[in-house]
Design a protein around this motif. Structure first.
Motif, PDB file in Angstrom:
ATOM      1  N   TYR A  82       0.848  -1.196   0.000  1.00  0.00           N
ATOM      2  CA  TYR A  82       0.000   0.000   0.000  1.00  0.00           C
ATOM      3  C   TYR A  82       0.884   1.247   0.000  1.00  0.00           C
ATOM      4  O   TYR A  82       1.962   1.259   0.621  1.00  0.00           O
ATOM      5  CB  TYR A  82      -0.900   0.023   1.229  1.00  0.00           C
ATOM      6  N   GLY A  83       0.402   2.309  -0.645  1.00  0.00           N
ATOM      7  CA  GLY A  83       1.144   3.559  -0.659  1.00  0.00           C
ATOM      8  C   GLY A  83       2.549   3.352  -1.194  1.00  0.00           C
ATOM      9  O   GLY A  83       2.754   2.743  -2.240  1.00  0.00           O
ATOM     10  N   GLN A  84       3.530   3.861  -0.452  1.00  0.00           N
ATOM     11  CA  GLN A  84       4.921   3.757  -0.867  1.00  0.00           C
ATOM     12  C   GLN A  84       5.658   2.567  -0.241  1.00  0.00           C
ATOM     13  O   GLN A  84       6.850   2.397  -0.466  1.00  0.00           O
ATOM     14  CB  GLN A  84       5.654   5.050  -0.509  1.00  0.00           C
ATOM     15  N   SER A  85       4.957   1.770   0.550  1.00  0.00           N
ATOM     16  CA  SER A  85       5.617   0.646   1.211  1.00  0.00           C
ATOM     17  C   SER A  85       5.921  -0.466   0.203  1.00  0.00           C
ATOM     18  O   SER A  85       5.271  -0.606  -0.829  1.00  0.00           O
ATOM     19  CB  SER A  85       4.742   0.097   2.343  1.00  0.00           C
ATOM     20  N   THR A  86       6.932  -1.260   0.534  1.00  0.00           N
ATOM     21  CA  THR A  86       7.366  -2.367  -0.306  1.00  0.00           C
ATOM     22  C   THR A  86       6.236  -3.381  -0.505  1.00  0.00           C
ATOM     23  O   THR A  86       5.465  -3.646   0.414  1.00  0.00           O
ATOM     24  CB  THR A  86       8.565  -3.075   0.362  1.00  0.00           C
ATOM     25  N   ASN A  87       6.164  -3.958  -1.703  1.00  0.00           N
ATOM     26  CA  ASN A  87       5.180  -5.015  -1.939  1.00  0.00           C
ATOM     27  C   ASN A  87       5.506  -6.250  -1.106  1.00  0.00           C
ATOM     28  O   ASN A  87       6.675  -6.553  -0.871  1.00  0.00           O
ATOM     29  CB  ASN A  87       5.153  -5.404  -3.416  1.00  0.00           C
ATOM     30  N   PRO A  88       4.469  -6.983  -0.676  1.00  0.00           N
ATOM     31  CA  PRO A  88       4.717  -8.229   0.061  1.00  0.00           C
ATOM     32  C   PRO A  88       5.331  -9.281  -0.848  1.00  0.00           C
ATOM     33  O   PRO A  88       5.084  -9.307  -2.058  1.00  0.00           O
ATOM     34  CB  PRO A  88       3.314  -8.644   0.528  1.00  0.00           C
ATOM     35  N   GLU A  89       6.140 -10.154  -0.257  1.00  0.00           N
ATOM     36  CA  GLU A  89       6.790 -11.217  -1.018  1.00  0.00           C
ATOM     37  C   GLU A  89       6.732 -12.517  -0.225  1.00  0.00           C
ATOM     38  O   GLU A  89       6.506 -12.517   0.993  1.00  0.00           O
ATOM     39  CB  GLU A  89       8.255 -10.863  -1.309  1.00  0.00           C
ATOM     40  N   GLY A  90       6.964 -13.628  -0.931  1.00  0.00           N
ATOM     41  CA  GLY A  90       7.015 -14.930  -0.268  1.00  0.00           C
ATOM     42  C   GLY A  90       5.693 -15.287   0.389  1.00  0.00           C
ATOM     43  O   GLY A  90       4.636 -15.188  -0.221  1.00  0.00           O
ATOM     44  N   GLU A  91       5.746 -15.668   1.656  1.00  0.00           N
ATOM     45  CA  GLU A  91       4.538 -16.059   2.385  1.00  0.00           C
ATOM     46  C   GLU A  91       3.734 -14.854   2.857  1.00  0.00           C
ATOM     47  O   GLU A  91       2.605 -15.005   3.324  1.00  0.00           O
ATOM     48  CB  GLU A  91       4.919 -16.930   3.588  1.00  0.00           C
ATOM     49  N   ASN A  92       4.306 -13.675   2.752  1.00  0.00           N
ATOM     50  CA  ASN A  92       3.631 -12.458   3.211  1.00  0.00           C
ATOM     51  C   ASN A  92       2.679 -11.955   2.125  1.00  0.00           C
ATOM     52  O   ASN A  92       3.109 -11.558   1.042  1.00  0.00           O
ATOM     53  CB  ASN A  92       4.687 -11.405   3.551  1.00  0.00           C
ATOM     54  N   TRP A  93       1.384 -11.963   2.432  1.00  0.00           N
ATOM     55  CA  TRP A  93       0.367 -11.450   1.521  1.00  0.00           C
ATOM     56  C   TRP A  93      -0.264 -10.163   2.051  1.00  0.00           C
ATOM     57  O   TRP A  93      -1.279  -9.712   1.559  1.00  0.00           O
ATOM     58  CB  TRP A  93      -0.735 -12.494   1.317  1.00  0.00           C
ATOM     59  N   SER A  94       0.312  -9.592   3.073  1.00  0.00           N
ATOM     60  CA  SER A  94      -0.307  -8.460   3.786  1.00  0.00           C
ATOM     61  C   SER A  94      -1.648  -8.851   4.379  1.00  0.00           C
ATOM     62  O   SER A  94      -2.622  -8.096   4.332  1.00  0.00           O
ATOM     63  CB  SER A  94      -0.452  -7.230   2.884  1.00  0.00           C
ATOM     64  N   GLU A  95      -1.697 -10.036   4.957  1.00  0.00           N
ATOM     65  CA  GLU A  95      -2.812 -10.369   5.838  1.00  0.00           C
ATOM     66  C   GLU A  95      -2.590  -9.628   7.156  1.00  0.00           C
ATOM     67  O   GLU A  95      -1.485  -9.165   7.454  1.00  0.00           O
ATOM     68  CB  GLU A  95      -2.879 -11.872   6.056  1.00  0.00           C
ATOM     69  N   ALA A  96      -3.632  -9.534   7.950  1.00  0.00           N
ATOM     70  CA  ALA A  96      -3.521  -8.779   9.199  1.00  0.00           C
ATOM     71  C   ALA A  96      -2.372  -9.277  10.065  1.00  0.00           C
ATOM     72  O   ALA A  96      -1.637  -8.477  10.659  1.00  0.00           O
ATOM     73  CB  ALA A  96      -4.839  -8.857   9.970  1.00  0.00           C
ATOM     74  N   ALA A  97      -2.178 -10.582  10.138  1.00  0.00           N
ATOM     75  CA  ALA A  97      -1.092 -11.140  10.951  1.00  0.00           C
ATOM     76  C   ALA A  97       0.268 -10.703  10.424  1.00  0.00           C
ATOM     77  O   ALA A  97       1.201 -10.486  11.211  1.00  0.00           O
ATOM     78  CB  ALA A  97      -1.185 -12.658  10.981  1.00  0.00           C
ATOM     79  N   ASP A  98       0.402 -10.572   9.095  1.00  0.00           N
ATOM     80  CA  ASP A  98       1.656 -10.084   8.513  1.00  0.00           C
ATOM     81  C   ASP A  98       1.895  -8.626   8.904  1.00  0.00           C
ATOM     82  O   ASP A  98       3.011  -8.231   9.257  1.00  0.00           O
ATOM     83  CB  ASP A  98       1.610 -10.177   6.980  1.00  0.00           C
ATOM     84  N   VAL A  99       0.837  -7.826   8.837  1.00  0.00           N
ATOM     85  CA  VAL A  99       0.958  -6.396   9.124  1.00  0.00           C
ATOM     86  C   VAL A  99       1.331  -6.177  10.581  1.00  0.00           C
ATOM     87  O   VAL A  99       2.129  -5.288  10.913  1.00  0.00           O
ATOM     88  CB  VAL A  99      -0.350  -5.663   8.776  1.00  0.00           C
ATOM     89  N   VAL A 100       0.769  -6.987  11.480  1.00  0.00           N
ATOM     90  CA  VAL A 100       1.058  -6.843  12.910  1.00  0.00           C
ATOM     91  C   VAL A 100       2.544  -7.032  13.186  1.00  0.00           C
ATOM     92  O   VAL A 100       3.122  -6.328  14.029  1.00  0.00           O
ATOM     93  CB  VAL A 100       0.195  -7.832  13.725  1.00  0.00           C
ATOM     94  N   LYS A 101       3.185  -7.950  12.478  1.00  0.00           N
ATOM     95  CA  LYS A 101       4.623  -8.167  12.681  1.00  0.00           C
ATOM     96  C   LYS A 101       5.414  -6.909  12.332  1.00  0.00           C
ATOM     97  O   LYS A 101       6.336  -6.518  13.055  1.00  0.00           O
ATOM     98  CB  LYS A 101       5.096  -9.343  11.826  1.00  0.00           C
ATOM     99  N   ASP A 102       5.070  -6.278  11.204  1.00  0.00           N
ATOM    100  CA  ASP A 102       5.737  -5.033  10.810  1.00  0.00           C
ATOM    101  C   ASP A 102       5.386  -3.901  11.757  1.00  0.00           C
ATOM    102  O   ASP A 102       6.211  -3.036  12.068  1.00  0.00           O
ATOM    103  CB  ASP A 102       5.341  -4.643   9.391  1.00  0.00           C
ATOM    104  N   LEU A 103       4.142  -3.898  12.199  1.00  0.00           N
ATOM    105  CA  LEU A 103       3.639  -2.771  12.987  1.00  0.00           C
ATOM    106  C   LEU A 103       4.363  -2.635  14.317  1.00  0.00           C
ATOM    107  O   LEU A 103       4.525  -1.515  14.823  1.00  0.00           O
ATOM    108  CB  LEU A 103       2.138  -2.942  13.204  1.00  0.00           C
ATOM    109  N   ARG A 104       4.820  -3.737  14.879  1.00  0.00           N
ATOM    110  CA  ARG A 104       5.546  -3.629  16.154  1.00  0.00           C
ATOM    111  C   ARG A 104       6.793  -2.757  15.989  1.00  0.00           C
ATOM    112  O   ARG A 104       7.077  -1.894  16.837  1.00  0.00           O
ATOM    113  CB  ARG A 104       5.934  -5.005  16.686  1.00  0.00           C
ATOM    114  N   VAL A 105       7.526  -2.964  14.903  1.00  0.00           N
ATOM    115  CA  VAL A 105       8.717  -2.152  14.651  1.00  0.00           C
ATOM    116  C   VAL A 105       8.334  -0.686  14.473  1.00  0.00           C
ATOM    117  O   VAL A 105       8.993   0.221  14.995  1.00  0.00           O
ATOM    118  CB  VAL A 105       9.470  -2.673  13.411  1.00  0.00           C
ATOM    119  N   VAL A 106       7.248  -0.444  13.740  1.00  0.00           N
ATOM    120  CA  VAL A 106       6.795   0.925  13.489  1.00  0.00           C
ATOM    121  C   VAL A 106       6.398   1.612  14.793  1.00  0.00           C
ATOM    122  O   VAL A 106       6.813   2.740  15.069  1.00  0.00           O
ATOM    123  CB  VAL A 106       5.619   0.929  12.499  1.00  0.00           C
TER     124      VAL A 106
END
Length: 316
Positions: free
Chosen positions: A109-133
């Motif tokens: 979404y927006g300017q963020s990198t496209n998901p790759e591999g097992e990451n489809w930007s499901e909510a569980a994927d986003v939560v992993k990134d969101l902790r760092v943010v």
């Protein structure tokens, strides 16, 4: 929820609308600082967009309490929450009331990198990134926790993050959310991304609830920011619901929707509200609003209701 508390929430919204209208439509407008925070997360880049009242030029300034907006399943944070048209920027509105505002774009979404591999930007994927943010935002703003406002599919992200990282979350707003599985079946998508159209961008708006000029502006901004979007949202809705475990969502929570909520059932939201264990919770319905009420005629009441809830945070 008791009948008294239902009436109290709606009365509170009504009492604040007049002052909100006056404060946002008259007088001199403040200066805002806008900053893009690209963060390297697990081999990709995730962008967080910030809007705050201009204080000074220091990126590391100690600022206001933080609210983080989480977009829905098709469009990214800037068109959703910082639309540059008349007074429609939700982030500017909250910044005027003393909040340091951020909107994070999930991968794809927006300017963020496209998901790759097992990451489809499901909510569980986003939560992993969101902790760092969130940890980075807390570091930048010298705060220990943030409030979350999740819209539509973003409410799934907000609730799941609050369940897994309660130490980083002050309050949660679930806006246009869905709890229980859908009553009908869909075929899961095979493609990681899908193409969006102007008509897709207009589809969340309910006839009679919005300014037609706004919808045209929003649709163009949404398509410019997100000509395509990940299909992780459909994997969540078609196969992964329920993502929210109400018993684990302990943070003070507001469940809110427009009266003409098209995408999700008001009954489903009420059931979620009843299942939440917190004694500090509210359920609010904005009269005359649709799924995108924060961009419709009911936006002032939506803003005042959400702000009143967030302002009960410690230290406010």
């Amino acid at each position: 929820m008791s009948h008294f508390k239902s009436r109290f929430v709606m009365a509170s919204a009504c009492s604040i609308v007049a002052s909100t209208l006056a404060g946002e439509e008259t007088g001199s407008l403040p200066d805002f600082s806008r900053r893009d925070h690209p963060l390297e997360v697990d081999g990709g880049t995730v962008h967080a967009w910030e809007v705050a009242l201009e204080v000074n030029d220091s990126l590391e300034r100690v600022s206001s309490p933080v609210v983080l907006f989480l977009h829905g399943g098709t469009w990214s944070g800037r068109p959703d929450f910082d639309l540059q048209f008349e007074d429609y920027s939700t982030m500017e509105s909250f910044a005027r009331k003393g909040w340091d505002t951020f909107a994070v774009d999930a991968r794809g979404y927006g300017q963020s990198t496209n998901p790759e591999g097992e990451n489809w930007s499901e909510a569980a994927d986003v939560v992993k990134d969101l902790r760092v943010v969130v940890e980075r935002i807390c570091e930048l703003r010298s705060v220990e926790e943030v409030s979350l406002v999740g819209w539509s599919w973003g409410s799934q992200v907000a609730a799941l993050f609050a369940q897994e990282h309660p130490e980083l979350v002050s309050r949660v707003v679930l806006y246009g959310t869905r709890w229980q599985p859908l009553e009908y079946e869909y075929e899961l998508p095979d493609e990681r991304l899908r193409i969006s159209t102007l008509e897709d961008a207009k589809s969340d708006f309910v006839e009679g609830c919005f300014d037609p000029k706004l919808v045209d502006v929003y649709a163009r901004a949404a398509i410019a920011a997100d000509p395509d979007s990940p299909n992780g949202v459909f994997r969540d809705y078609y196969a992964n619901l329920p993502l929210i475990d109400p018993e684990k969502l302990l943070a003070p929570t507001l469940v809110i929707a427009g009266e003409h909520e098209a995408s999700h059932s008001i009954g489903d939201m009420s059931a979620l509200f009843e299942a939440l264990p917190s004694t500090d919770k509210q359920l609010a319905v904005i009269p005359g609003g649709g799924h995108a009420v924060h961009l419709e005629k009911g936006r002032y009441r939506w803003r005042s209701t959400v702000l009143a809830f967030l302002d009960e945070s410690p230290g406010r």
